[in-house]
Design a protein around this motif. Structure first.
Motif, PDB file in Angstrom:
ATOM      1  N   PRO A 141      -7.706 -35.893  14.469  1.00  0.00           N
ATOM      2  CA  PRO A 141      -8.500 -36.820  13.659  1.00  0.00           C
ATOM      3  C   PRO A 141      -8.515 -38.193  14.318  1.00  0.00           C
ATOM      4  N   THR A 142      -9.632 -38.903  14.211  1.00  0.00           N
ATOM      5  CA  THR A 142      -9.734 -40.232  14.820  1.00  0.00           C
ATOM      6  C   THR A 142     -10.309 -41.232  13.832  1.00  0.00           C
ATOM      7  N   GLY A 143     -10.147 -42.504  14.170  1.00  0.00           N
ATOM      8  CA  GLY A 143     -10.642 -43.561  13.299  1.00  0.00           C
ATOM      9  C   GLY A 143     -12.142 -43.532  13.118  1.00  0.00           C
ATOM     10  N   ALA A 144     -12.864 -43.054  14.131  1.00  0.00           N
ATOM     11  CA  ALA A 144     -14.325 -43.042  14.046  1.00  0.00           C
ATOM     12  C   ALA A 144     -14.829 -42.181  12.900  1.00  0.00           C
ATOM     13  N   PHE A 145     -14.045 -41.162  12.516  1.00  0.00           N
ATOM     14  CA  PHE A 145     -14.491 -40.245  11.466  1.00  0.00           C
ATOM     15  C   PHE A 145     -14.139 -40.720  10.052  1.00  0.00           C
ATOM     16  N   ILE A 146     -13.302 -41.743   9.943  1.00  0.00           N
ATOM     17  CA  ILE A 146     -12.831 -42.164   8.621  1.00  0.00           C
ATOM     18  C   ILE A 146     -13.996 -42.454   7.682  1.00  0.00           C
ATOM     19  N   VAL A 147     -14.933 -43.261   8.169  1.00  0.00           N
ATOM     20  CA  VAL A 147     -16.046 -43.715   7.323  1.00  0.00           C
ATOM     21  C   VAL A 147     -16.915 -42.543   6.881  1.00  0.00           C
ATOM     22  N   ILE A 148     -17.301 -41.694   7.832  1.00  0.00           N
ATOM     23  CA  ILE A 148     -18.210 -40.598   7.494  1.00  0.00           C
ATOM     24  C   ILE A 148     -17.521 -39.559   6.621  1.00  0.00           C
ATOM     25  N   VAL A 149     -16.232 -39.254   6.895  1.00  0.00           N
ATOM     26  CA  VAL A 149     -15.504 -38.265   6.093  1.00  0.00           C
ATOM     27  C   VAL A 149     -15.334 -38.762   4.660  1.00  0.00           C
ATOM     28  N   TYR A 150     -14.950 -40.017   4.517  1.00  0.00           N
ATOM     29  CA  TYR A 150     -14.770 -40.594   3.180  1.00  0.00           C
ATOM     30  C   TYR A 150     -16.079 -40.541   2.387  1.00  0.00           C
ATOM     31  N   GLY A 151     -17.188 -40.879   3.071  1.00  0.00           N
ATOM     32  CA  GLY A 151     -18.494 -40.854   2.401  1.00  0.00           C
ATOM     33  C   GLY A 151     -18.902 -39.457   1.973  1.00  0.00           C
ATOM     34  N   ILE A 152     -18.639 -38.463   2.824  1.00  0.00           N
ATOM     35  CA  ILE A 152     -19.002 -37.078   2.482  1.00  0.00           C
ATOM     36  C   ILE A 152     -18.182 -36.596   1.288  1.00  0.00           C
ATOM     37  N   ILE A 153     -16.885 -36.910   1.274  1.00  0.00           N
ATOM     38  CA  ILE A 153     -16.030 -36.480   0.154  1.00  0.00           C
ATOM     39  C   ILE A 153     -16.492 -37.117  -1.148  1.00  0.00           C
ATOM     40  N   GLN A 154     -16.860 -38.404  -1.087  1.00  0.00           N
ATOM     41  CA  GLN A 154     -17.315 -39.089  -2.297  1.00  0.00           C
ATOM     42  C   GLN A 154     -18.594 -38.474  -2.847  1.00  0.00           C
ATOM     43  N   GLN A 155     -19.469 -38.039  -1.948  1.00  0.00           N
ATOM     44  CA  GLN A 155     -20.770 -37.514  -2.381  1.00  0.00           C
ATOM     45  C   GLN A 155     -20.763 -36.007  -2.626  1.00  0.00           C
ATOM     46  N   TYR A 156     -20.049 -35.255  -1.780  1.00  0.00           N
ATOM     47  CA  TYR A 156     -20.133 -33.798  -1.848  1.00  0.00           C
ATOM     48  C   TYR A 156     -18.813 -33.116  -2.194  1.00  0.00           C
ATOM     49  N   VAL A 166     -17.753 -27.496   4.553  1.00  0.00           N
ATOM     50  CA  VAL A 166     -18.994 -26.868   5.030  1.00  0.00           C
ATOM     51  C   VAL A 166     -19.642 -27.715   6.121  1.00  0.00           C
ATOM     52  N   ALA A 167     -19.688 -29.033   5.907  1.00  0.00           N
ATOM     53  CA  ALA A 167     -20.311 -29.924   6.895  1.00  0.00           C
ATOM     54  C   ALA A 167     -19.570 -29.871   8.226  1.00  0.00           C
ATOM     55  N   THR A 168     -18.246 -29.790   8.185  1.00  0.00           N
ATOM     56  CA  THR A 168     -17.452 -29.720   9.420  1.00  0.00           C
ATOM     57  C   THR A 168     -17.681 -28.398  10.142  1.00  0.00           C
ATOM     58  N   LEU A 169     -17.747 -27.304   9.389  1.00  0.00           N
ATOM     59  CA  LEU A 169     -18.059 -25.995   9.993  1.00  0.00           C
ATOM     60  C   LEU A 169     -19.421 -26.027  10.676  1.00  0.00           C
ATOM     61  N   MET A 170     -20.415 -26.600   9.983  1.00  0.00           N
ATOM     62  CA  MET A 170     -21.761 -26.699  10.556  1.00  0.00           C
ATOM     63  C   MET A 170     -21.746 -27.568  11.810  1.00  0.00           C
ATOM     64  N   ALA A 171     -20.984 -28.672  11.760  1.00  0.00           N
ATOM     65  CA  ALA A 171     -20.881 -29.542  12.934  1.00  0.00           C
ATOM     66  C   ALA A 171     -20.274 -28.787  14.108  1.00  0.00           C
ATOM     67  N   GLY A 172     -19.284 -27.926  13.830  1.00  0.00           N
ATOM     68  CA  GLY A 172     -18.686 -27.108  14.885  1.00  0.00           C
ATOM     69  C   GLY A 172     -19.707 -26.199  15.537  1.00  0.00           C
ATOM     70  N   VAL A 173     -20.556 -25.600  14.721  1.00  0.00           N
ATOM     71  CA  VAL A 173     -21.621 -24.729  15.253  1.00  0.00           C
ATOM     72  C   VAL A 173     -22.600 -25.540  16.096  1.00  0.00           C
ATOM     73  N   PHE A 174     -22.973 -26.735  15.607  1.00  0.00           N
ATOM     74  CA  PHE A 174     -23.893 -27.592  16.359  1.00  0.00           C
ATOM     75  C   PHE A 174     -23.292 -27.989  17.714  1.00  0.00           C
ATOM     76  N   LEU A 175     -22.004 -28.298  17.730  1.00  0.00           N
ATOM     77  CA  LEU A 175     -21.347 -28.680  18.985  1.00  0.00           C
ATOM     78  C   LEU A 175     -21.347 -27.527  19.983  1.00  0.00           C
ATOM     79  N   ILE A 176     -21.090 -26.327  19.480  1.00  0.00           N
ATOM     80  CA  ILE A 176     -21.132 -25.149  20.363  1.00  0.00           C
ATOM     81  C   ILE A 176     -22.537 -24.960  20.929  1.00  0.00           C
ATOM     82  N   LEU A 177     -23.548 -25.130  20.083  1.00  0.00           N
ATOM     83  CA  LEU A 177     -24.934 -24.998  20.544  1.00  0.00           C
ATOM     84  C   LEU A 177     -25.264 -26.049  21.605  1.00  0.00           C
ATOM     85  N   LEU A 178     -24.784 -27.279  21.419  1.00  0.00           N
ATOM     86  CA  LEU A 178     -25.015 -28.325  22.423  1.00  0.00           C
ATOM     87  C   LEU A 178     -24.430 -27.913  23.774  1.00  0.00           C
TER      88      LEU A 178
END
Length: 561
Positions: A79-94, A101-113
């Motif tokens: 885990p890194t500081g760069a993710f703090i803001v986005i992770v906190y926002g996702i938890i608050q909203q979703y 789910v968003a992290t799993l999808m991001a993993g798939v996107f990274l593999i595709l890249l």
């Protein structure tokens, strides 16, 4: 030619010639990095809105996967500081389920890249955008830690940046002096520790010292106002089982934006970290393999209850500075964290929240890159400064998703603009200087005279969007209606569909006006594209010439006819 899968983990090549000396170096580095990662993993987990053990689980699972499957020899993931803001926002909203789910999808996107060989392209995102949102993240992290750093008693902290600071100012009288002492003392210890030892992490020293201080104050001075991790969270040292969340199409659609943000941010940070590491150890990482490794890590981490992870520059540099030279050091770092998690995790409940806030304040300062930010704002072109400031303010006022989306769009627009600027279109009047010409066959002549009734235009650079409009502007300035227009294409390396469309429209418009178009100096690659698009029929084979002297001779025939 069809591209093959570019997946060559550095771990496999590193162990082929592994020896005892390398093992001892990796062992020492791995143990030190594991100890350094401990306080950061706890702090990043709590700041992201999850329990402290989830931060450590992320460092264990993702750190192991990145070392096993990544494309860098020395990359340390977690885990890194760069993710703090986005992770906190996702938890608050979703909620936590949405983050998984968003992290799993991001993993798939990274593999595709990685599979699509886009690893090198990610690194070309404009530097002002990277600096802008990195500095914005740093300011946001700092803002979220003020309450815990100073021990403010507040019912809740607003999520909006401006409202947050208004609330801080309104509650300035509710500061707990003991908590503020712990927080500020933690910052001071971390700041001065490198003067005494660069190998012992200041964050770990600060946590140990201030935890002991807080316990002594509570035991012997009756100070009970210093909030600890145990006051806010229930600590568990039990390893979670693997759980795959339920995926529905509606959930996936709703989380595409956050998932793309996680993937892009993870790709940028991991490749930046790997590039910095290459410069230190004199190696070359495999960008596509690194992205696939990051993708695997971000699929594994949420399945075991973790959060998004990426390559961490500070921990990677710690690994290098302590002798780590192969992915084995990263694996050992994950094992050290696992042992701490299993046997020492209950002790984390005594760590003061103000101390963790101090750790994150120092992390935010390191991330801010304020010197680079100010230098760029002072010395760069106005377009770069505008992008820098817009990305920065979008990050802190709105959120990282908006900033990333803007950044990607801006990167594309800047690329299009600068590529368009590389193509020049100009008119040649009266005569052509042959001294530097590569498409002439005129012996020792120094120049060629342009016949009456002929206009010559030259394209210098790729013929794509923008070039057609420049033709129209220049032809409008020329004023006269010639019988023949020669277009010199000797310096056109390629032509795209937009360029073909513009060229076709110009040829058709010229024909309606009774003007013949003659192409000169067309290289074989461009000529093949033109023929596939029937330009030989539109203009006539005789009007596509290899050399300017042939084009002028053809133009003279047409003028006399």
């Amino acid at each position: 030619m069809e591209k093959t899968l570019d997946f060559k983990p550095k771990f496999l090549s590193a162990i082929k010639h592994y020896d005892r000396k390398t093992l001892m170096a990796d062992l020492m580095a791995g143990v030190i990095v594991g100890i350094v990662a401990l306080p950061l993993a706890i702090a990043f987990g709590i700041a992201s809105g999850v329990s402290p053990e989830k931060g450590i689980i992320t460092a264990i699972v993702a750190g192991l996967a990145i070392s096993l499957f990544g494309g860098s020899k020395v990359q340390i993931g977690g885990p890194t500081g760069a993710f703090i803001v986005i992770v906190y926002g996702i938890i608050q909203q979703y909620g936590m389920q949405g983050l998984t789910v968003a992290t799993l999808m991001a993993g798939v996107f990274l593999i595709l890249l990685g599979v699509l060989h886009l690893g090198t392209i990610i690194k070309y995102i404009p530097y002002p955008i990277v600096v802008g949102f990195t500095s914005g993240i740093a300011v946001t992290i700092f803002s979220t830690q003020i309450k815990d750093l100073l021990g403010m008693t507040m019912e809740s902290v607003p999520s909006d940046f401006i409202e947050k600071w208004i609330a801080y100012i309104y509650n300035i009288g509710n500061i707990d002096m003991w908590s503020a002492f712990v927080g500020i003392a933690s910052v001071a210890i971390i700041a001065v520790m490198p003067r005494f030892s660069k190998k012992i992490p200041g964050s770990l020293v600060a946590i140990i010292v201030m935890t002991v201080v807080a316990l002594l104050l509570k035991q012997y001075a009756g100070v009970t106002s210093i909030e600890t991790i145990g006051d806010r969270f229930s600590i568990s040292s039990q390893l979670p089982g693997a759980v795959v969340p339920e995926l529905t199409w509606e959930t996936i659609k709703g989380l595409v934006g956050p998932a793309v943000t996680i993937a892009v941010l993870g790709a940028i940070e991991s490749l930046l970290s790997a590039t910095v590491a290459d410069g230190v150890i004199g190696d070359h990482h495999n960008s596509n393999t690194e992205l696939i490794g990051q993708g695997i890590a971000n699929i594994a981490s949420p399945i075991f209850g973790g959060i998004p992870a990426t390559g961490a520059i500070a921990r990677t540099m710690t690994n290098i500075n302590n002798g780590g030279r192969t992915p084995v050091a990263g694996i050992i770092h994950a094992v050290v964290l696992l042992l701490i998690f299993l046997f020492l995790m209950p002790l984390a409940q005594y760590i003061p929240m103000a101390c963790l806030a101090g750790v994150l304040v120092v992390v935010a300062y390191g991330m801010s890159g304020w010197r680079s930010f100010l230098a760029m704002a002072r010395h760069n072109p106005k377009s770069d400064v505008t992008v820098l400031l817009l990305t920065f303010f979008l990050t802190i006022i709105f959120d990282l998703t908006v900033a990333i989306e803007f950044g990607l769009i801006c990167a594309c627009l800047l690329f299009m603009r600068r590529m368009a600027e590389t193509t020049e279109v100009h008119a040649i009047i009266n005569e052509i200087d042959l001294n530097e010409d590569a498409d002439m066959q005129s012996g020792n002549l120094e120049h060629l005279t342009i016949p009456e009734g002929v206009e010559v235009y030259e394209i210098n650079g790729p013929y794509f969007f923008g070039a057609g409009n420049r033709f129209e502007d220049i032809m409008a300035r020329y004023g006269n209606r010639p019988k023949v227009r020669i277009i010199r294409m000797r310096k056109v390396p390629f032509i795209d569909s937009t360029g073909l469309h513009n060229l076709e429209n110009m040829c058709l418009m010229s024909q309606k006006e009774g003007i013949t178009i003659v192409l000169s100096g067309v290289n074989p690659k461009v000529e093949a594209v033109l023929k596939r698009n029937n330009f030989n029929h539109l203009l006539g084979e005789e009007n596509i010439c290899n050399h300017i002297d042939l084009a002028l001779a053809r133009a003279s025939e047409l003028v006399k006819a």
